[in-house]
Design an enzyme around this catalytic site. Structure first.
Site, short mmCIF file in Angstrom:
data_model
loop_
_atom_site.label_atom_id
_atom_site.label_comp_id
_atom_site.label_asym_id
_atom_site.label_seq_id
_atom_site.Cartn_x
_atom_site.Cartn_y
_atom_site.Cartn_z
CB ALA A 83 -0.93 0.00 1.21
CD GLU A 84 5.18 3.83 3.57
OE1 GLU A 84 5.97 4.79 3.69
OE2 GLU A 84 4.90 3.05 4.49
CB THR A 85 5.09 0.31 -2.79
OG1 THR A 85 6.00 -0.24 -1.82
CG2 THR A 85 5.76 0.38 -4.15
#
Length: 160
Positions: A83-85
């Site tokens: 998700a952060e990527t």
């Protein structure tokens, strides 16, 4: 030309992360912004591959195998990293070429265990401002069932 860190000649026109960016599905239009760090080693280690890359939506896949926790299900940290990527890349795409994103908040809710196959993450903007962005990331299994929902907020810092 050789230096102490390479074993063969270097090409000034080649991108230093060409192999990594190609394998991770990053469009060549984004390569100039990724000259320093590529997509990062964690993206490669997790097996994340981008499948859609536009200002309105980013999508990527990640295998469950190799990204599991002690009980053999998808590790929540791997889902958060996925998700952060996506959220960070979406913020970078929005801020390019004048600013770079810095994550200030990430939250994720896990709905269902990822057990096999691949998961697909779809990242869409919630807010695209001059100084910050917010994106929602929905992670689903191969049956289309929601595995997790995340939200990331990035600050956009000016590139000097």
């Amino acid at each position: 030309m050789n230096d102490n860190f390479t074993t063969g000649p270097t090409q000034s026109s080649a991108h230093p992360f060409e192999r990594q960016l190609t394998e991770c599905g990053i469009p060549e239009s984004m390569w100039p912004f990724l000259r320093t760090n590529g997509v990062g080693e964690l993206t490669e280690k997790l097996g994340i591959v981008f499948t859609e890359f536009t200002r309105d939506q980013l999508s990527a896949t990640m295998p469950v195998a190799g990204n599991t926790q002690v009980y053999g299900i998808l590790h929540g940290g791997a889902s958060a990293a996925l998700a952060e990527t996506l959220g960070s890349m979406a913020a970078a795409l929005h801020g390019a070429p004048t600013s770079q994103p810095v994550g200030v908040d990430l939250n994720i809710t896990h709905h269902k265990a990822g057990r096999t196959g691949i998961v697909t993450a779809v990242c869409t903007p919630v807010h695209l401002g001059r100084r910050s962005t917010c994106h929602e990331i929905v992670i689903s299994n191969e049956d289309g069932q929601r595995v997790a929902t995340a939200r990331i907020t990035n600050m956009l810092l000016p590139i000097e």
